[in-house]
Design an enzyme around this catalytic site. Structure first.
Site, short mmCIF file in Angstrom:
data_model
loop_
_atom_site.label_atom_id
_atom_site.label_comp_id
_atom_site.label_asym_id
_atom_site.label_seq_id
_atom_site.Cartn_x
_atom_site.Cartn_y
_atom_site.Cartn_z
N ASP A 196 0.88 -1.03 -0.14
CA ASP A 196 0.18 -0.12 0.09
C ASP A 196 1.08 1.09 -0.06
OD1 ASP A 196 -2.27 1.47 0.24
OD2 ASP A 196 -1.81 1.68 2.51
N ASP A 224 0.05 5.22 0.93
CA ASP A 224 -0.17 6.22 1.92
C ASP A 224 -0.26 5.37 3.41
OD1 ASP A 224 -0.20 7.89 -0.13
OD2 ASP A 224 -2.44 8.03 -0.05
#
Ligand SMILES: [Mg+2]
Ligand SMILES: [Zn+2]
Length: 197
Positions: free
Chosen positions: A23, A25
């Site tokens: 992922d 952020d």
């Protein structure tokens, strides 16, 4: 390809890790307070140890793929081109550490509009179309939210939850931590787990 085999816990198949899905952020860069979006490079603050961790994964021959939900595009807060530009700058910044991301995939949609918003599998399918040797059994999903961990679990990957800043965890973070095979404070620590034997 050099691969790594790590014990993920009981009832978790042991297979060499060939691909790490990250992922963005909250894993690579600082998550902003809930409701705020990383719109441009000015908002992008790399977390400590991340370029070094990615460089270590690269050197071990592990493919590094970013999968990111970017519903800010559907909300009209920024454009897909802004995300592409940010990823070019991220790649240039990583290059200073001899680190690279092998593929970036993001979902520009809002809820219930597509098959690519995590936890739905579309971003995995896009990556696997480009890199046919990708397989769930040899992949690990690393994320800081419930949709990340569900994405990995549904596909049959092993999963690692990144705890990050407790003040900026999304609702469901605790459930995600419980669901994941492993939890670490940072990508740096997760990479250490994957690479140390
Ligand atoms: Mg995140
Ligand atoms: Zn989508």
């Amino acid at each position: 390809m050099i691969t790594t085999v790590r014990e993920f816990g009981m009832n978790v198949p042991i297979a060499a890790v060939e691909t790490v899905f990250l992922d963005r952020d909250g894993v690579i860069n600082e998550k902003l307070p809930e409701g705020q979006f990383v719109r441009s490079w000015a908002d992008f603050h790399m977390l400590p140890g991340v370029p070094e961790a990615i460089a270590r994964l690269n050197r071990a021959g592990i493919r590094v793929i970013v999968v990111s939900n970017q519903s800010g595009i559907a909300r009209g807060l920024y454009r897909a081109d802004d995300v592409l530009e940010m990823h070019r700058k991220l790649q240039a910044s990583l290059a200073q550490y001899e680190a690279r991301i092998d593929g970036f995939y993001f979902c520009p949609h809002g809820n219930h509009q597509c098959n690519c918003r995590k936890p739905l599998p579309g971003l995995y399918e896009q990556a696997a179309a480009e890199f046919p040797s990708i397989a769930p059994a040899t992949s690990v999903m690393i994320g800081d939210s419930l949709p990340d961990i569900e994405f990995g679990k549904r596909l049959g990957m092993r999963t690692i939850f990144i705890e990050g800043n407790p003040e900026r965890q999304k609702p469901g973070a605790e459930a995600a931590a419980m669901l994941a095979n492993r939890r670490f404070a940072s990508l740096d620590q997760a990479a250490g787990f994957l690479l140390t034997d």
